[in-house]
Design a protein around this motif. Structure first.
Motif, PDB file in Angstrom:
ATOM      1  N   MET A   1     -13.491  -5.489  24.882  1.00 41.66           N
ATOM      2  CA  MET A   1     -12.310  -6.150  24.421  1.00 41.66           C
ATOM      3  C   MET A   1     -11.505  -6.585  25.639  1.00 41.66           C
ATOM      4  N   ILE A   2     -10.811  -7.715  25.493  1.00 40.88           N
ATOM      5  CA  ILE A   2      -9.996  -8.264  26.578  1.00 40.88           C
ATOM      6  C   ILE A   2      -8.547  -8.372  26.122  1.00 40.88           C
ATOM      7  N   ASP A   3      -7.633  -7.846  26.918  1.00 38.35           N
ATOM      8  CA  ASP A   3      -6.204  -8.057  26.708  1.00 38.35           C
ATOM      9  C   ASP A   3      -5.863  -9.314  27.500  1.00 38.35           C
ATOM     10  N   THR A   4      -5.447 -10.365  26.826  1.00 40.77           N
ATOM     11  CA  THR A   4      -5.252 -11.653  27.491  1.00 40.77           C
ATOM     12  C   THR A   4      -3.825 -11.913  27.949  1.00 40.77           C
ATOM     13  N   HIS A   5      -2.910 -10.947  27.754  1.00 41.26           N
ATOM     14  CA  HIS A   5      -1.525 -11.214  28.160  1.00 41.26           C
ATOM     15  C   HIS A   5      -0.785  -9.900  28.381  1.00 41.26           C
ATOM     16  N   ALA A   6      -0.924  -9.346  29.575  1.00 41.87           N
ATOM     17  CA  ALA A   6      -0.270  -8.082  29.909  1.00 41.87           C
ATOM     18  C   ALA A   6       0.609  -8.266  31.137  1.00 41.87           C
ATOM     19  N   VAL A  19      -5.465   2.776  32.409  1.00 42.72           N
ATOM     20  CA  VAL A  19      -6.313   3.899  31.989  1.00 42.72           C
ATOM     21  C   VAL A  19      -6.285   4.036  30.466  1.00 42.72           C
ATOM     22  N   ARG A  20      -5.089   3.965  29.875  1.00 41.68           N
ATOM     23  CA  ARG A  20      -4.971   4.082  28.416  1.00 41.68           C
ATOM     24  C   ARG A  20      -5.649   2.909  27.712  1.00 41.68           C
ATOM     25  N   ALA A  24      -8.931   2.939  25.118  1.00 44.27           N
ATOM     26  CA  ALA A  24      -8.874   2.319  23.793  1.00 44.27           C
ATOM     27  C   ALA A  24      -9.927   1.223  23.625  1.00 44.27           C
ATOM     28  N   GLY A  25     -10.739   1.002  24.672  1.00 41.72           N
ATOM     29  CA  GLY A  25     -11.810   0.017  24.561  1.00 41.72           C
ATOM     30  C   GLY A  25     -11.552  -1.319  25.234  1.00 41.72           C
ATOM     31  N   VAL A  26     -10.443  -1.443  25.935  1.00 36.11           N
ATOM     32  CA  VAL A  26     -10.139  -2.678  26.664  1.00 36.11           C
ATOM     33  C   VAL A  26     -10.804  -2.576  28.031  1.00 36.11           C
ATOM     34  N   ASP A  27     -11.744  -3.479  28.332  1.00 31.89           N
ATOM     35  CA  ASP A  27     -12.421  -3.394  29.624  1.00 31.89           C
ATOM     36  C   ASP A  27     -11.991  -4.484  30.606  1.00 31.89           C
ATOM     37  N   ARG A  28     -11.256  -5.474  30.117  1.00 37.62           N
ATOM     38  CA  ARG A  28     -10.733  -6.536  30.997  1.00 37.62           C
ATOM     39  C   ARG A  28      -9.301  -6.854  30.590  1.00 37.62           C
TER      40      ARG A  28
END
Length: 111
Positions: A1-6, A19-20, A24-28
């Motif tokens: 999963m990718i978080d596209t706006h952090a 790390v959190r 939770a499954g976010v790798d990028r």
């Protein structure tokens, strides 16, 4: 999963958040940087952490701060995957119409 706006640079503990997120499954993560100082901090985070890319920009609120797209582009390296977030923001109007319009035009290459 990718978080596209952090906005990692806005966090007290960005490494802990990463790390959190990974747990939770976010790798990028595409970390958003808004302005030159934010871009420098976000780039340092991206260099220290695997799987972090940077989208750098100048927010319309910063248009009156004399930050330039050219200065931002000079920071571009392999970790910066996008340069943008340039536009007009009349809702909050921190930058004012004239400087915001000038920054937007400069970024688009229009006179």
């Amino acid at each position: 999963m990718i978080d596209t706006h952090a906005h990692l640079d806005a966090l007290d503990d960005p490494h802990g958040a990463i790390v959190r997120a990974r747990a939770a499954g976010v790798d990028r993560i595409v970390a958003i940087a808004s302005g030159l100082a934010s871009t420098r901090v976000t780039l340092a985070l991206a260099e220290a952490e695997e799987g972090i890319a940077v989208a750098a920009g100048l927010h319309p609120h910063q248009a009156a701060d004399d930050e330039s797209v050219e200065e931002l582009a000079a920071l571009a390296d392999g970790k910066i995957v996008a340069i943008g977030e340039i536009g007009l923001d009349f809702y909050r109007d921190y930058g004012g119409a004239s400087p915001t319009s000038s920054a937007s035009q400069a970024s688009s290459g229009r006179p």
